[in-house]
Design a protein around this motif. Structure first.
Motif, mmCIF file in Angstrom:
data_model
loop_
_atom_site.group_PDB
_atom_site.id
_atom_site.type_symbol
_atom_site.label_atom_id
_atom_site.label_comp_id
_atom_site.label_asym_id
_atom_site.label_seq_id
_atom_site.Cartn_x
_atom_site.Cartn_y
_atom_site.Cartn_z
ATOM 1 N N GLY A 67 38.201 61.007 42.340
ATOM 2 C CA GLY A 67 37.893 61.082 43.766
ATOM 3 C C GLY A 67 36.645 60.301 44.121
ATOM 4 N N GLU A 68 35.610 60.445 43.305
ATOM 5 C CA GLU A 68 34.358 59.724 43.544
ATOM 6 C C GLU A 68 34.496 58.235 43.227
ATOM 7 N N ILE A 69 35.227 57.922 42.182
ATOM 8 C CA ILE A 69 35.384 56.526 41.763
ATOM 9 C C ILE A 69 36.190 55.737 42.788
ATOM 10 N N ILE A 70 37.296 56.289 43.221
ATOM 11 C CA ILE A 70 38.209 55.559 44.104
ATOM 12 C C ILE A 70 37.572 55.283 45.468
ATOM 13 N N LYS A 71 36.636 56.135 45.906
ATOM 14 C CA LYS A 71 35.945 55.906 47.177
ATOM 15 C C LYS A 71 35.123 54.622 47.159
ATOM 16 N N ARG A 72 34.774 54.141 45.986
ATOM 17 C CA ARG A 72 33.927 52.962 45.874
ATOM 18 C C ARG A 72 34.715 51.640 45.902
ATOM 19 N N PHE A 73 36.020 51.721 45.845
ATOM 20 C CA PHE A 73 36.860 50.528 45.951
ATOM 21 C C PHE A 73 37.103 50.207 47.418
ATOM 22 N N LYS A 74 37.007 48.931 47.777
ATOM 23 C CA LYS A 74 37.334 48.530 49.151
ATOM 24 C C LYS A 74 38.829 48.709 49.410
ATOM 25 N N LYS A 75 39.641 48.268 48.434
ATOM 26 C CA LYS A 75 41.099 48.360 48.571
ATOM 27 C C LYS A 75 41.670 48.923 47.268
ATOM 28 N N PRO A 76 41.605 50.242 47.084
ATOM 29 C CA PRO A 76 42.049 50.825 45.808
ATOM 30 C C PRO A 76 43.503 50.500 45.455
ATOM 31 N N ALA A 77 44.348 50.386 46.449
ATOM 32 C CA ALA A 77 45.761 50.092 46.179
ATOM 33 C C ALA A 77 45.948 48.739 45.511
ATOM 34 N N GLU A 78 44.949 47.856 45.649
ATOM 35 C CA GLU A 78 45.036 46.522 45.057
ATOM 36 C C GLU A 78 44.342 46.419 43.703
ATOM 37 N N PHE A 79 43.713 47.501 43.260
ATOM 38 C CA PHE A 79 43.007 47.444 41.974
ATOM 39 C C PHE A 79 43.973 47.853 40.864
ATOM 40 N N ASN A 80 44.597 46.860 40.269
ATOM 41 C CA ASN A 80 45.571 47.028 39.189
ATOM 42 C C ASN A 80 45.144 46.114 38.047
ATOM 43 N N HIS A 81 44.271 46.636 37.183
ATOM 44 C CA HIS A 81 43.662 45.795 36.158
ATOM 45 C C HIS A 81 43.483 46.553 34.847
ATOM 46 N N VAL A 82 43.290 45.772 33.787
ATOM 47 C CA VAL A 82 42.910 46.304 32.481
ATOM 48 C C VAL A 82 41.462 45.903 32.228
ATOM 49 N N LEU A 83 40.630 46.882 31.877
ATOM 50 C CA LEU A 83 39.230 46.640 31.542
ATOM 51 C C LEU A 83 39.045 46.864 30.054
ATOM 52 N N ALA A 84 38.269 46.005 29.414
ATOM 53 C CA ALA A 84 37.971 46.141 27.988
ATOM 54 C C ALA A 84 36.532 46.618 27.829
ATOM 55 N N LEU A 85 36.330 47.589 26.953
ATOM 56 C CA LEU A 85 34.999 48.067 26.582
ATOM 57 C C LEU A 85 34.809 47.781 25.102
ATOM 58 N N GLU A 86 33.718 47.072 24.767
ATOM 59 C CA GLU A 86 33.483 46.664 23.382
ATOM 60 C C GLU A 86 32.071 47.023 22.955
ATOM 61 N N VAL A 87 31.911 47.254 21.663
ATOM 62 C CA VAL A 87 30.601 47.522 21.076
ATOM 63 C C VAL A 87 30.202 46.280 20.286
ATOM 64 N N SER A 88 29.164 45.579 20.760
ATOM 65 C CA SER A 88 28.797 44.282 20.191
ATOM 66 C C SER A 88 28.322 44.361 18.745
ATOM 67 N N ASP A 89 27.681 45.459 18.378
ATOM 68 C CA ASP A 89 27.179 45.566 17.010
ATOM 69 C C ASP A 89 28.149 46.301 16.085
ATOM 70 N N ARG A 90 29.368 46.528 16.542
ATOM 71 C CA ARG A 90 30.419 47.147 15.735
ATOM 72 C C ARG A 90 31.728 46.412 16.004
ATOM 73 N N PRO A 91 31.948 45.262 15.357
ATOM 74 C CA PRO A 91 33.184 44.496 15.594
ATOM 75 C C PRO A 91 34.422 45.377 15.420
ATOM 76 N N GLY A 92 35.339 45.233 16.330
ATOM 77 C CA GLY A 92 36.577 46.006 16.259
ATOM 78 C C GLY A 92 36.518 47.335 16.982
ATOM 79 N N VAL A 93 35.331 47.775 17.412
ATOM 80 C CA VAL A 93 35.231 49.017 18.176
ATOM 81 C C VAL A 93 35.418 48.642 19.644
ATOM 82 N N ILE A 94 36.628 48.905 20.137
ATOM 83 C CA ILE A 94 37.025 48.459 21.472
ATOM 84 C C ILE A 94 38.045 49.430 22.033
ATOM 85 N N SER A 95 38.050 49.556 23.333
ATOM 86 C CA SER A 95 39.092 50.325 24.002
ATOM 87 C C SER A 95 39.416 49.641 25.322
ATOM 88 N N HIS A 96 40.579 49.968 25.842
ATOM 89 C CA HIS A 96 41.024 49.401 27.111
ATOM 90 C C HIS A 96 41.320 50.528 28.101
#
Length: 102
Positions: free
Chosen positions: A42-71
């Motif tokens: 609820g709090e996150i979606i309020k911050r999007f200008k057009k939430p219906a258009e936000f259809n994306h994959v985000l990658a989170l990586e740990v730079s000092d731990r190669p291979g530690v990643i999530s999407h």
């Protein structure tokens, strides 16, 4: 609003907290993180200008731990998946990288 996904000490964990035995970005950790993300939708979606258009994959990586990643996969501004099973690289819209010491 900050999203706190930290692992808390045993005996002090709120209900649904990430277990202290879960490795960072492992599938179990991601499952609990998705619950926390969805609780804050609820709090996150309020911050999007057009939430219906936000259809994306985000990658989170740990730079000092190669291979530690999530999407994280978002559909219409809502996180529908947080996983260690990675999406194809061409689907990644943004990549966030930090060290564990940051």
């Amino acid at each position: 609003m900050a999203l706190n996904l930290s692992i808390v000490p045993r005996g002090k964990r709120p209900e649904g907290a990430i277990p202290t035995t879960a490795k960072f970005f492992c599938e179990e950790w991601c499952k609990h993180a998705l619950v926390a993300e969805n609780a804050a939708t609820g709090e996150i979606i309020k911050r999007f200008k057009k939430p219906a258009e936000f259809n994306h994959v985000l990658a989170l990586e740990v730079s000092d731990r190669p291979g530690v990643i999530s999407h994280l996969k978002y559909e219409q501004g809502r996180c529908v998946a947080w996983t260690a099973d990675l999406h194809p690289e061409e689907e990644v819209w943004a990549r966030f990288t930090a060290s564990l010491e940051a």
